[in-house]
Design a protein around this motif. Structure first.
Motif, PDB file in Angstrom:
ATOM      1  N   SER A 353      11.010 -36.977   0.333  1.00  0.00           N
ATOM      2  CA  SER A 353       9.481 -37.846   1.742  1.00  0.00           C
ATOM      3  C   SER A 353       9.583 -38.903   1.599  1.00  0.00           C
ATOM      4  O   SER A 353       8.296 -39.592   2.456  1.00  0.00           O
ATOM      5  N   SER A 354       9.940 -39.393   0.164  1.00  0.00           N
ATOM      6  CA  SER A 354       8.803 -40.555   0.391  1.00  0.00           C
ATOM      7  C   SER A 354      10.037 -41.828  -0.085  1.00  0.00           C
ATOM      8  O   SER A 354      10.269 -42.988  -0.235  1.00  0.00           O
ATOM      9  N   LEU A 355      11.798 -41.665   0.492  1.00  0.00           N
ATOM     10  CA  LEU A 355      12.527 -42.409   0.104  1.00  0.00           C
ATOM     11  C   LEU A 355      12.534 -43.622   0.823  1.00  0.00           C
ATOM     12  O   LEU A 355      12.945 -44.972   0.026  1.00  0.00           O
ATOM     13  N   ASP A 356      12.144 -43.411   1.662  1.00  0.00           N
ATOM     14  CA  ASP A 356      12.112 -44.335   2.830  1.00  0.00           C
ATOM     15  C   ASP A 356      11.506 -45.604   2.676  1.00  0.00           C
ATOM     16  O   ASP A 356      11.830 -46.532   2.163  1.00  0.00           O
ATOM     17  N   LYS A 357      10.032 -45.192   2.070  1.00  0.00           N
ATOM     18  CA  LYS A 357       8.609 -46.101   1.397  1.00  0.00           C
ATOM     19  C   LYS A 357       9.306 -47.258   0.628  1.00  0.00           C
ATOM     20  O   LYS A 357       9.503 -47.928   0.052  1.00  0.00           O
ATOM     21  N   PHE A 358       9.822 -45.828  -0.269  1.00  0.00           N
ATOM     22  CA  PHE A 358      10.156 -46.316  -1.691  1.00  0.00           C
ATOM     23  C   PHE A 358      11.139 -47.646  -1.731  1.00  0.00           C
ATOM     24  O   PHE A 358      11.292 -48.548  -1.764  1.00  0.00           O
ATOM     25  N   ILE A 359      12.270 -47.441  -0.564  1.00  0.00           N
ATOM     26  CA  ILE A 359      13.399 -48.486  -1.261  1.00  0.00           C
ATOM     27  C   ILE A 359      12.592 -49.875   0.437  1.00  0.00           C
ATOM     28  O   ILE A 359      13.297 -50.776  -0.767  1.00  0.00           O
ATOM     29  N   SER A 360      12.028 -48.975   0.884  1.00  0.00           N
ATOM     30  CA  SER A 360      11.619 -50.687   1.389  1.00  0.00           C
ATOM     31  C   SER A 360      10.732 -51.953   0.956  1.00  0.00           C
ATOM     32  O   SER A 360      10.913 -53.140   0.777  1.00  0.00           O
ATOM     33  N   GLU A 361       9.752 -50.865   0.418  1.00  0.00           N
ATOM     34  CA  GLU A 361       8.752 -51.484  -0.821  1.00  0.00           C
ATOM     35  C   GLU A 361       9.707 -51.711  -2.526  1.00  0.00           C
ATOM     36  O   GLU A 361       9.476 -53.573  -2.213  1.00  0.00           O
ATOM     37  N   THR A 362      10.573 -51.632  -2.829  1.00  0.00           N
ATOM     38  CA  THR A 362      10.895 -51.725  -3.908  1.00  0.00           C
ATOM     39  C   THR A 362      11.804 -53.389  -3.882  1.00  0.00           C
ATOM     40  O   THR A 362      11.658 -54.027  -4.011  1.00  0.00           O
ATOM     41  N   ASP A 363      12.614 -52.722  -2.481  1.00  0.00           N
ATOM     42  CA  ASP A 363      13.189 -53.958  -2.155  1.00  0.00           C
ATOM     43  C   ASP A 363      13.233 -55.395  -1.731  1.00  0.00           C
ATOM     44  O   ASP A 363      13.359 -56.083  -2.034  1.00  0.00           O
TER      45      ASP A 363
END
Ligand code: FAD
Ligand code: MLT
Ligand code: ZN
Length: 471
Positions: A353-363
């Protein structure tokens, strides 16, 4: 030391104790060539009794033991330190398959069995042994259990822990715990099996195991699908979970940048979706009914995904050979990374459920702090496991880059993982590579409990010291 070696020789015979530099060398550097050590000797036992005797001698002489299987681990767990005082106990001679129990649907194997040999033995008797990973031709089941390996079938069958029903283990005192019962239910107090699984050789030496088997599927269909972004990819996963339920056995994600690395080192591996696809998703369905049934189901789900604008393109493999080329593409990313140099790997899980946000922020953070880096992002998306790897900007020397930025990059990624309630090791373990990271991110209470367990089970600290947790 001479007396120790002499006593070992009495147990194993000279042939199976390697003390010459040229004989020891193949056992002293890990697969990624990140860790190299020295060893007093490489010891090659052929039975549980011999392992127990070796451990008793090591306990008597206070010699540290580094258990080793195929030495394909990614965290330096099976590589000795630089002191030259440790022994490497490699289990490759313990490679007997004791047999398949058809009624119980289990296979009993020694720790040194190569994973692929177990899969093949099970298949010859009509069973699937579902643990599957790129190193399956050389990793060993003892190593798989010691690292609680994952791989590509976890979303349907679970990781090595979920597939194990029983273990035989040699303890730090050199006693043999026989837990090879093969039971699916056993609530007699603490679960010792689960304690040893994932302990990376720090609590005991796994010598045999009883593993679960499943019926071989009648038909498998593989497709490569293009998506535009992570949220569409997760919507696609959820659609497959809803419509295919337990028939969904693989869901792997590969980004454009990770496949560009493949194209650089293995140009023969062409992506049928083209090299501009932002996300290529490899999906596998396994069916026990019929080929027609699964093909129809797959086509129906893909039609629904097109209609919902979740996917932009799809190719269904027409035959096994084509399906294999899709899987090769996925598995070659690791090999392309190895060709490229000592990439910075992060094997992480984040709740889907948080993967999308994790990837965009971390990238975004990564690209702003370390301009030009290549984010080699792929993984077992079906179970939330990302391999979030960083390669230096094209043309920059990997070693120089790592020396300067490795610590800061790990801190950035692991800080984000903690913020998103994830794990800093999804399937590769801790070993020596992540010893300090585990200390920093596990939480004090959990870390202290781990230390207490280590102290209780190995008070002399002779089993793989300074791996996972230091006491
Ligand atoms: P080793 O590397 O020899 O040892 C690993 C750890 O286990 C060490 O700490 C060692 O001391 C301990 N150990 C080994 N045997 C025993 C034993 N009998 N008793 C107690 N402790 C023991 N991993 C995944 O999880 N998923 C993947 O998809 C995956 N893909 C990979 C692809 C490639 C190309 C490669 C090279 C590696 C991959 N790995 C993957 C990592 C690795 O293959 C796994 O961690 C594997 O389980 C290690 O098995 P091994 O026999 O090589 O163990
Ligand atoms: C994989 O999923 O291919 C493995 O875990 C190896 C890797 O992370 O490179
Ligand atoms: Zn993996």
């Amino acid at each position: 030391m001479q007396t120790f070696i002499q006593q070992l020789t009495q147990v194993l015979g000279q042939k199976y104790i390697l003390t010459q530099d040229q004989d020891k060398a193949p056992f002293l550097t890990d697969w990624r060539k990140r860790f190299s050590g020295k060893a007093l000797a490489i010891v090659l036992p052929a039975s549980t009794t011999e392992v127990a005797r070796i451990v008793q001698l090591c306990a008597e002489y206070r010699i540290a033991i580094v258990p080793q299987g195929g030495h394909t681990g990614f965290c330096g767990g099976a590589t000795p330190d630089s002191s030259g005082n440790q022994i490497v106990l490699n289990l490759k001679r313990m490679n007997r398959i004791h047999g398949v129990d058809i009624a119980n649907q289990t296979i009993t194997v020694e720790a040194g069995c190569i994973l692929q040999a177990i899969q093949e033995n099970a298949a010859a008797q009509g069973f699937l042994f579902p643990l599957s990973l790129g190193a399956e031709g050389s990793c060993m089941i003892g190593g798989n259990l010691a690292t609680n390996a994952g791989g590509t079938n976890v979303l349907r069958y679970g990781n090595a822990r979920d597939l194990c029903l029983g273990l035989e283990v040699v303890t730090a005192k050199g006693e043999v715990w026989n837990g090879l019962k093969g039971l699916r239910k056993d609530n007699t107090g603490y679960d010792l099996r689960d304690l040893f699984i994932g302990s990376e050789g720090t609590l005991g030496i796994i010598t045999s195991a009883v593993m679960k088997l499943y019926p071989l599927p009648i038909s498998q269909w593989t497709t490569l699908v293009a998506t535009e972004n992570v949220s569409a990819t997760i919507a696609l996963l959820n659609l497959f979970q809803k419509r295919a339920t337990s028939l969904l056995t693989g869901f792997e994600m590969m980004t454009q940048e990770s496949l560009a690395l493949n194209a650089k080192h293995f140009p023969q591996l062409k992506n049928p979706l083209g090299d501009k696809t932002p996300f290529s998703i490899l999906i596998e369905l396994s069916d026990h009914e019929s080929e027609a049934h699964v093909r129809q189901l797959l086509e129906g789900i893909l039609e629904e995904a097109f209609a919902a604008d979740i996917i932009t393109d799809a190719v269904i493999a027409n035959n096994l050979a084509q399906a294999n080329t899709f899987w090769h593409m996925r598995e070659h990313i690791t090999l392309a990374q190895a060709e490229e140099g000592a990439n910075l790997k992060h094997d992480i899980t984040i709740p889907l459920s948080s993967l999308d946000k994790f990837i965009s922020e971390t990238d975004a953070l990564m690209r702003s702090k370390f301009p030009g880096v290549r984010i080699i992002n792929f993984g077992h998306l079906g179970d939330g496991n990302l391999h979030y790897n960083i390669a230096p900007p094209e043309g920059v020397d990997q070693k120089v880059f790592n020396l300067t930025y490795e610590k800061a990059i790990h801190e950035l990624v692991y800080g984000q993982v903690e913020r998103f309630h994830g794990s800093i090791s999804a399937e590769h373990g801790v070993g020596q590579l992540k010893l300090a990271d585990l200390r920093a991110h596990k939480g004090n209470v959990a870390h202290d409990l781990m230390k207490s367990l280590k102290q209780a089970l190995d008070p002399q600290n002779i089993l793989n010291p300074h791996k996972v947790v230091s006491i």
